[in-house]
Scaffold this motif. Structure first.
Motif, PDB file in Angstrom:
ATOM      1  N   TYR A 354       9.070  34.366  18.260  1.00  0.00           N
ATOM      2  CA  TYR A 354       9.058  33.017  18.831  1.00  0.00           C
ATOM      3  C   TYR A 354      10.030  32.159  18.023  1.00  0.00           C
ATOM      4  CZ  TYR A 354       7.845  28.156  19.498  1.00  0.00           C
ATOM      5  OH  TYR A 354       7.926  26.809  19.728  1.00  0.00           O
ATOM      6  N   HIS A 377      11.870  26.151  23.568  1.00  0.00           N
ATOM      7  CA  HIS A 377      10.909  27.132  23.057  1.00  0.00           C
ATOM      8  C   HIS A 377      11.333  28.513  23.552  1.00  0.00           C
ATOM      9  CE1 HIS A 377       8.092  23.954  21.796  1.00  0.00           C
ATOM     10  NE2 HIS A 377       8.472  23.331  22.908  1.00  0.00           N
ATOM     11  N   ALA A 379      10.726  32.766  23.524  1.00  0.00           N
ATOM     12  CA  ALA A 379       9.825  33.896  23.296  1.00  0.00           C
ATOM     13  C   ALA A 379      10.548  35.167  23.732  1.00  0.00           C
ATOM     14  CB  ALA A 379       8.524  33.733  24.052  1.00  0.00           C
TER      15      ALA A 379
END
Length: 608
Positions: A354, A377, A379
């Motif tokens: 992450y 963000h 991932a």
């Protein structure tokens, strides 16, 4: 000579048998011979001897009687009398082959090989096709240390009976003793071919090839042994040394690792594995070998310091990364986050990560619009698979969601190959970027493919080559980039290397109306210049390094410098912390060519 001891060498041939034909009665012999033989077969040689003694006295010219009497006397242990009776039989009929063969055996029992050989040779001349006699002649000649004369007799026997393994092994030794090396190896090769399960013969073949500096064949034999019996430690332990001698360090390390799996307390193999791990950059493995060796004092300090020069291995681990990037256009990018990986056996590693992204800059390349800030963000998943010896496949895929709002999807695949002095990789990547060339919201999708090649032809000399090309969506632009470097590792400990690099980068940017613009002017952007890198492990737990590169930007006629430092900490066998900062500045050039860039990175890894 070790083979001149009669009894010892004669025992070498015991497995071949005596070759003495069974006794047959002389044609026309009196029935007493048959009766005596029956008594001997029934286990009563004494009564047989008494019967034959009377018959010999009654008929002193009967060869069959004297021959059978000799055998009965030998059964009773009366060797001297047996010899005299057989000599009488040969004297009565010199062409009786059975009598001569028995007389030769009696001479051998009395350690009189010269006398025995005389009679064997007479029979061999009369019976040139009698393989048992030829084999026996060879045995006696070896006993007499007349090996050259023995070879033709044994060769004739082996040629007629090619499947006789003991005969081949004996012939192999005769060739060795007479310095006929090629013929000796040929005989031993036949033994190994006829009986692949003969471990001792295969080991002997491998060792002889090593002695003769025929290392490829020795390696082939040891690899066959290793494949046939993976639990046999002799083969991988020997292969480690052979691969080192043939300048194949990666294969040598694999062999030593296999050896240590079977012999964990082999200190010599572990010491070589430690050295090779350091040479090949396998830091984690090197630390493991150093710890198991139980090095102490200066020896441990030296090994531990050298491991700081190498990167940590891939396996089961947890970590966190940090990156800050800044350039002269006022663009800032911070990315940080944790990751974890799990080693599934020795060949597969799977992981997830992450990252938090913070970006600030102008929405356009020209910097005319007000600054904006974006949050993202990320991932992703990644994996490493060792598909074969020296071949590794890396896969990764990740998704990044920005607060613009916008979501990017990315993937990369890379095939790496690491061999003794050459390593290369080929990769493909789909990168859906929110930012490029300093603009925060200048979205572009790069479809990139490329390759890298490294070659270490001699000692510290190395050459690196890389190239990649990108096709940018949706505008159809093209970017091509390539570079090459030649360098030399001047010092190993501490490590100092110097190189010279040339690079070229080309952008083709299609604008509205058909015009073409390049991110650099002119469209082909070239640089070249020297660089140096220094790494010094001060203690077993601390490393620092310095980097410097001077490069001439040909298109802008500017001189730039990239310089920086790094530190590495290893507070324990499982912990590693690394920090690095590098900056690029324009030393000489026009205002339009001014270039400035700052990069700060940090990482922490805990290995299970």
């Amino acid at each position: 000579m070790h083979h001149s001891l009669g009894v010892r060498v004669f025992a070498l041939f015991a497995a071949l048998g005596t070759g003495a034909p069974a006794a047959t009665a002389q044609e026309g012999a009196i029935p007493v011979v048959d009766r005596a033989r029956g008594l001997r077969d029934a286990g009563d040689p004494a009564q047989a001897e008494a019967l034959l003694r009377e018959a010999a006295a009654a008929d002193p010219s009967n060869v069959a009687v004297f021959l059978e009497w000799s055998r009965a006397l030998a059964d009773l242990g009366r060797e001297e009398e047996a010899l005299r009776a057989c000599e009488r039989a040969v004297a009565l009929r010199p062409d009786d082959a059975d009598a001569r063969l028995w007389l030769a055996e009696l001479y051998l029992r009395r350690d009189q090989p010269d006398s025995a050989l005389e009679h064997y040779l007479v029979v061999a001349r009369e019976r040139p096709q009698d393989l048992a006699v030829r084999r026996r002649v060879a045995q006696v000649l070896v006993w007499l240390d007349r090996n050259e004369e023995a070879i033709p007799h044994l060769e004739a026997y082996v040629a007629a009976v090619p499947g006789d393994l003991e005969g081949l092994k004996t012939l192999y030794r005769l060739y060795l003793w007479t310095d006929r090396t090629d013929e000796a190896l040929a005989a031993l090769e036949r033994v190994v071919v006829l009986d692949p399960s003969d471990r001792e013969a295969a080991l002997e073949l491998a060792r002889r090839n090593v002695d003769l500096d025929r290392l490829p064949r020795a390696i082939e034999v040891y690899e066959h042994l290793r494949e046939r019996d993976p639990t046999d430690a002799d083969a991988p332990c020997a292969l480690g040394s052979l691969y080192e001698w043939t300048d194949a360090p990666r294969k040598a390390l694999d062999a030593y690792e296999a050896c240590l799996a079977l012999r964990p307390f082999d200190s010599e193999a572990r010491a070589r594995a430690l050295s090779l791990s350091l040479e090949l950059g396998h830091g984690r493995e090197a630390r493991t070998h150093a710890r198991i060796l139980g090095l102490s004092g200066s020896a441990w300090d030296e090994a531990a310091r050298r491991t700081l020069l190498e990167s940590a291995g891939v396996g089961t681990a947890l970590g966190v990364d940090f990156l800050w990037f800044n350039d002269r256009l006022g663009f800032d990018h911070v990315a940080t986050g944790p990751w974890g990986s799990v080693g599934l056996g020795d060949d597969v590693t799977l992981g997830a990560r992450y990252r938090f992204h913070w970006l600030r800059g102008h929405p356009d390349l020209d910097g005319n619009l007000p600054e904006v800030t974006r949050i993202g963000h990320e991932a992703g998943l990644f994996g490493e698979v060792k598909v074969a010896d020296g071949w590794t496949l890396d896969l990764s895929a990740w998704v990044t969601h920005y607060d613009s709002p916008w979501t990017s999807f990315n993937a990369r695949v890379e095939q790496r190959a690491d061999f003794d002095r050459v390593s290369w990789s080929v990769f493909g990547e789909r990168a859906d970027n929110l930012t490029t060339a300093g603009a925060v919201e200048d979205r572009v999708v790069l479809n990139t493919g490329g390759l890298t090649l490294s070659w270490n032809p001699w000692r510290g000399l190395f050459f690196d080559l890389a190239g990649e090309g990108s096709y940018l969506n949706p505008d159809g632009n093209v970017r091509v980039y390539g570079w090459g470097a030649a360098g030399y590792v001047i010092l190993e400990m501490p490590r100092l290397e110097a190189s010279y690099t040339y690079s070229i980068e080309h952008f083709r940017d299609h604008l509205e109306g058909g015009a073409i613009r390049s991110y650099f002017n002119p469209r082909a952007y070239q640089t070249h210049g020297p660089s140096a890198s220094f790494r010094h492990p001060v203690a077993m737990w601390f490393l620092y390094g310095l980097d410097l590169r001077l490069w001439h930007a040909v298109s802008d006629d500017a001189l730039l410098a990239t310089y920086g430092a790094l530190v590495g900490f290893r507070p324990g066998d499982r912990h590693s912390l690394d920090l690095a900062f590098h900056r690029t500045d324009t030393l000489v050039g026009t205002a339009g060519a001014l270039y400035q860039e700052n990069v700060l990175t940090a990482s922490y890894v805990f290995e299970f």
